[in-house]
Design an enzyme around this catalytic site. Structure first.
Site, PDB file in Angstrom:
ATOM      1  N   HIS A 279      44.258  58.831  43.428  1.00 30.17           N
ATOM      2  CA  HIS A 279      43.719  57.609  42.833  1.00 30.17           C
ATOM      3  C   HIS A 279      43.914  57.676  41.311  1.00 30.17           C
ATOM      4  O   HIS A 279      44.060  58.761  40.746  1.00 30.17           O
ATOM      5  CB  HIS A 279      42.227  57.482  43.122  1.00 30.17           C
ATOM      6  CG  HIS A 279      41.916  57.139  44.537  1.00 30.17           C
ATOM      7  ND1 HIS A 279      40.731  56.518  44.887  1.00 30.17           N
ATOM      8  CD2 HIS A 279      42.591  57.318  45.690  1.00 30.17           C
ATOM      9  CE1 HIS A 279      40.699  56.335  46.195  1.00 30.17           C
ATOM     10  NE2 HIS A 279      41.829  56.818  46.708  1.00 30.17           N
TER      11      HIS A 279
ATOM     12  N   GLU B 138      41.834  57.348  38.859  1.00 28.28           N
ATOM     13  CA  GLU B 138      40.826  58.158  38.160  1.00 28.28           C
ATOM     14  C   GLU B 138      41.081  59.653  38.343  1.00 28.28           C
ATOM     15  O   GLU B 138      40.961  60.429  37.382  1.00 28.28           O
ATOM     16  CB  GLU B 138      39.418  57.838  38.681  1.00 28.28           C
ATOM     17  CG  GLU B 138      39.010  56.385  38.533  1.00 28.28           C
ATOM     18  CD  GLU B 138      39.300  55.537  39.763  1.00 28.28           C
ATOM     19  OE1 GLU B 138      38.489  54.635  40.036  1.00 28.28           O
ATOM     20  OE2 GLU B 138      40.315  55.764  40.445  1.00 28.28           O
TER      21      GLU B 138
END
Length: 154
Positions: free
Chosen positions: A46, A48
């Site tokens: 992802h 992040e």
């Protein structure tokens, strides 16, 4: 947030869900990330998570205290947990995620008083741009899938 949107566009160019993230420390961007789950064939790729990994390398520490993370979409439970674990000081969110968001939509893992670290949250920064980017991506994806099914029938 503009740079996080630029990162999300990189994901979109790979036909990934356009989610982008940047991490700022002492007024400078120290890490960038974008969604690469399908490209990398990796559940944890992802935006992040990719940015946290880069920021930790840059600072030489797993603790990201004093850092602000800008994300185009509210983090999921995995990313919210990683943000708390990394001790990020603040998160700035573009668009909320009512189906899977864990910074206030479904849960709020970032501000739970039971944890040893809480994260300050600012929501709705460039919300319209972030939301529209996601909506447009899914419109295009649905159209492509519909066209593909029609080709398969013929």
């Amino acid at each position: 947030m503009k740079e996080a949107i630029r990162q999300a566009r990189k994901a979109e160019a790979l036909m990934e869900v356009p989610i982008g993230c940047v991490i700022v420390y002492e007024g400078k961007i120290i890490a960038r990330g974008y969604n690469r789950r399908n490209t990398d064939k990796n559940t944890i790729s992802h935006a992040e998570m990719n940015a946290i990994r880069k920021a930790s390398r840059k600072l030489g520490d797993w603790r990201l205290e004093g850092c602000t993370m800008y994300i185009t979409l509210e983090p999921c439970q995995m990313c919210a947990g990683a943000i708390v674990q990394a001790r990020v000081t603040e998160v700035v969110i573009g668009s909320m995620n009512p189906k899977a968001g864990c910074a206030g939509s479904v849960l709020n893992l970032l501000e739970m008083p039971q944890f040893n670290h809480q994260v300050r949250i600012t929501r709705g920064v460039m919300e319209e741009e972030c939301s529209e980017m996601l909506s447009e991506f899914f419109r295009k994806l649905r159209k492509m899938k519909k066209e593909e099914k029609l080709r398969e029938k013929n």
